[in-house]
Design a protein around this motif. Structure first.
Motif, PDB file in Angstrom:
ATOM      1  N   SER A   1     -22.814  51.125  -6.446  1.00 51.01           N
ATOM      2  CA  SER A   1     -21.878  51.005  -7.558  1.00 51.01           C
ATOM      3  C   SER A   1     -22.363  51.703  -8.827  1.00 51.01           C
ATOM      4  CB  SER A   1     -21.606  49.528  -7.863  1.00 51.01           C
ATOM      5  OG  SER A   1     -22.741  48.932  -8.453  1.00 51.01           O
TER       6      SER A   1
ATOM      7  N   ASP B   1     -27.885  55.134 -14.482  1.00 51.81           N
ATOM      8  CA  ASP B   1     -27.636  53.830 -13.868  1.00 51.81           C
ATOM      9  C   ASP B   1     -28.294  53.755 -12.488  1.00 51.81           C
ATOM     10  OD1 ASP B   1     -26.411  51.287 -14.087  1.00 51.81           O
ATOM     11  OD2 ASP B   1     -24.742  51.947 -12.834  1.00 51.81           O
TER      12      ASP B   1
ATOM     13  N   LYS C   1     -22.818  54.000 -11.788  1.00 53.22           N
ATOM     14  CA  LYS C   1     -21.788  54.839 -12.406  1.00 53.22           C
ATOM     15  C   LYS C   1     -22.255  56.261 -12.693  1.00 53.22           C
ATOM     16  CE  LYS C   1     -20.121  50.727 -14.615  1.00 53.22           C
ATOM     17  NZ  LYS C   1     -20.603  49.853 -15.642  1.00 53.22           N
TER      18      LYS C   1
ATOM     19  N   LEU D   1     -25.802  47.380  -5.375  1.00 55.40           N
ATOM     20  CA  LEU D   1     -25.917  47.821  -6.766  1.00 55.40           C
ATOM     21  C   LEU D   1     -26.075  49.330  -6.864  1.00 55.40           C
ATOM     22  CD1 LEU D   1     -28.180  44.980  -8.217  1.00 55.40           C
ATOM     23  CD2 LEU D   1     -25.692  45.249  -8.467  1.00 55.40           C
TER      24      LEU D   1
ATOM     25  N   ARG E   1     -16.644  45.023  -6.400  1.00 56.80           N
ATOM     26  CA  ARG E   1     -17.969  45.579  -6.106  1.00 56.80           C
ATOM     27  C   ARG E   1     -19.023  44.907  -6.969  1.00 56.80           C
ATOM     28  NH1 ARG E   1     -17.594  52.026  -5.711  1.00 56.80           N
ATOM     29  NH2 ARG E   1     -19.720  51.629  -5.073  1.00 56.80           N
TER      30      ARG E   1
ATOM     31  N   THR F   1     -31.401  51.323 -11.544  1.00 55.25           N
ATOM     32  CA  THR F   1     -31.187  50.386 -10.440  1.00 55.25           C
ATOM     33  C   THR F   1     -32.234  50.597  -9.359  1.00 55.25           C
ATOM     34  OG1 THR F   1     -28.810  50.362 -10.899  1.00 55.25           O
ATOM     35  CG2 THR F   1     -29.517  49.566  -8.733  1.00 55.25           C
TER      36      THR F   1
ATOM     37  N   THR G   1     -22.060  45.050  -9.301  1.00 55.50           N
ATOM     38  CA  THR G   1     -22.494  46.078 -10.238  1.00 55.50           C
ATOM     39  C   THR G   1     -23.491  45.513 -11.238  1.00 55.50           C
ATOM     40  OG1 THR G   1     -21.697  47.782 -11.766  1.00 55.50           O
ATOM     41  CG2 THR G   1     -20.566  45.666 -11.827  1.00 55.50           C
ATOM     42  N   CYS G   2     -24.206  46.384 -11.915  1.00 57.89           N
ATOM     43  CA  CYS G   2     -25.166  45.984 -12.938  1.00 57.89           C
ATOM     44  C   CYS G   2     -24.472  45.942 -14.298  1.00 57.89           C
ATOM     45  CB  CYS G   2     -26.325  46.983 -13.013  1.00 57.89           C
ATOM     46  SG  CYS G   2     -27.409  46.966 -11.584  1.00 57.89           S
TER      47      CYS G   2
END
Length: 139
Positions: free
Chosen positions: A26, A32, A28, A23, A62, A36, A64-65
């Motif tokens: 990934s 983020d 962004k 996470l 991938r 995370t 991701t959140c």
């Protein structure tokens, strides 16, 4: 007679990235990544199926959140008040939801330190020490 080696399997598992690492990789943007990292540092929420199902998705190969998905289900995840307050603050770091900073009153010391680190990271300040107990200046 066939023998199997569990050491190779253990080594392979040790080399696999954790969900938190996937996470974080990934993320962004800075918000983020900070949000995370706060979840990863908190350790317990990402172990809950309800939170993972609402938050984690595979996009473009991938992990991701999906913060919006988590925000929409915040009150249906089976969390207690402290967990929900912490998660609400994490969502506010990403820029989702409306939560008052007063919910920090509900946080335990461990989660409060995580939120403090996240706020400092968001502000771009790495010089403020966290962990020193403050005393009341009124005497």
């Amino acid at each position: 007679m066939t023998t199997t080696t569990t050491q190779a399997a253990d080594t392979d598992e040790a080399d696999l990235p954790t969900l938190g690492e996937l996470l974080l990789a990934s993320a962004k943007n800075n918000r983020d990544r900070i949000a995370t990292q706060a979840l990863v540092d908190e350790e317990t929420l990402l172990t809950r199926d309800s939170v993972r199902n609402a938050l984690v998705a595979k996009q473009g190969g991938r992990m991701t959140c999906r913060w919006e998905g988590l925000s929409g289900r915040l009150y249906t995840l089976g969390l207690d008040d402290v967990e929900r307050a912490f998660l609400g603050l994490v969502l506010s770091i990403v820029g989702i939801g409306h939560i008052t900073i007063a919910v920090v009153e509900d946080l335990d010391e461990r989660r409060l330190v995580i939120v403090q680190r996240a706020i400092l990271g968001l502000a771009g300040n790495d010089r403020v020490a966290i962990g020193t107990r403050l005393t009341d200046s009124r005497g």
